[in-house]
Write a protein that holds these residues in place. Sequence first.
Motif, PDB file in Angstrom:
ATOM      1  N   UNK A 234      -3.189   7.678   5.944  1.00  0.00           N
ATOM      2  CA  UNK A 234      -3.710   6.595   5.126  1.00  0.00           C
ATOM      3  C   UNK A 234      -4.773   7.081   4.166  1.00  0.00           C
ATOM      4  N   UNK A 235      -5.160   6.167   3.313  1.00  0.00           N
ATOM      5  CA  UNK A 235      -6.226   6.493   2.377  1.00  0.00           C
ATOM      6  C   UNK A 235      -7.548   5.925   2.879  1.00  0.00           C
ATOM      7  N   UNK A 236      -8.579   6.024   2.078  1.00  0.00           N
ATOM      8  CA  UNK A 236      -9.922   5.577   2.460  1.00  0.00           C
ATOM      9  C   UNK A 236      -9.963   4.062   2.709  1.00  0.00           C
ATOM     10  N   UNK A 237      -9.228   3.297   1.904  1.00  0.00           N
ATOM     11  CA  UNK A 237      -9.189   1.836   2.059  1.00  0.00           C
ATOM     12  C   UNK A 237      -8.602   1.454   3.415  1.00  0.00           C
ATOM     13  N   UNK A 238      -7.561   2.149   3.835  1.00  0.00           N
ATOM     14  CA  UNK A 238      -6.959   1.875   5.146  1.00  0.00           C
ATOM     15  C   UNK A 238      -7.959   2.127   6.268  1.00  0.00           C
TER      16      UNK A 238
ATOM     17  N   UNK B 157       0.821  -1.183   0.000  1.00  0.00           N
ATOM     18  CA  UNK B 157       0.000   0.000   0.000  1.00  0.00           C
ATOM     19  C   UNK B 157       0.867   1.250   0.000  1.00  0.00           C
ATOM     20  N   UNK B 158       0.381   2.229  -0.700  1.00  0.00           N
ATOM     21  CA  UNK B 158       1.101   3.485  -0.774  1.00  0.00           C
ATOM     22  C   UNK B 158       0.399   4.484   0.142  1.00  0.00           C
ATOM     23  N   UNK B 159       1.152   5.077   1.014  1.00  0.00           N
ATOM     24  CA  UNK B 159       0.580   6.044   1.952  1.00  0.00           C
ATOM     25  C   UNK B 159       0.712   7.446   1.361  1.00  0.00           C
TER      26      UNK B 159
ATOM     27  N   UNK C 126     -10.420  -0.763   6.290  1.00  0.00           N
ATOM     28  CA  UNK C 126      -9.770  -1.962   6.845  1.00  0.00           C
ATOM     29  C   UNK C 126      -9.669  -1.868   8.363  1.00  0.00           C
ATOM     30  N   UNK C 127      -9.311  -0.722   8.845  1.00  0.00           N
ATOM     31  CA  UNK C 127      -9.194  -0.520  10.299  1.00  0.00           C
ATOM     32  C   UNK C 127     -10.550  -0.667  10.975  1.00  0.00           C
ATOM     33  N   UNK C 128     -11.567  -0.111  10.352  1.00  0.00           N
ATOM     34  CA  UNK C 128     -12.929  -0.242  10.896  1.00  0.00           C
ATOM     35  C   UNK C 128     -13.355  -1.708  10.936  1.00  0.00           C
ATOM     36  N   UNK C 129     -13.063  -2.444   9.864  1.00  0.00           N
ATOM     37  CA  UNK C 129     -13.406  -3.876   9.795  1.00  0.00           C
ATOM     38  C   UNK C 129     -12.662  -4.648  10.889  1.00  0.00           C
TER      39      UNK C 129
END
Length: 106
Positions: free
Chosen positions: A8-12, A1-3, A15-18
Amino acid sequence: MVMGCFGGNKQDAEDEKWRKEANKKIEKQLQKDKQVYRATHRLLLLGAGESGKSTIVKQMRILHVDGFDDTEKKTENSGHTEKHKGCNSYNHWRNELIKPTNTTRG
């Protein structure tokens, strides 16, 4: 992943929420399991072979958990009847042996 430059980006974030939701579910299940474990009674039965350890376990299960199932009822009843037939026969002969005799002659 590219920061990116600012984090972080929206995907991060998704993922953290999940991960947090999954962790919460796991922790909740662990708490439930812990309560069940603490409520469980454990009993160590020690004794020589043929001393009745299995019988105690079976009696505890019958009395405190689920009683007899249909197969056990049929099996137990047939054996139980045979045992009572033997008892009745024993009682009959015992009563015959200790029956008072008539000592008066008429």
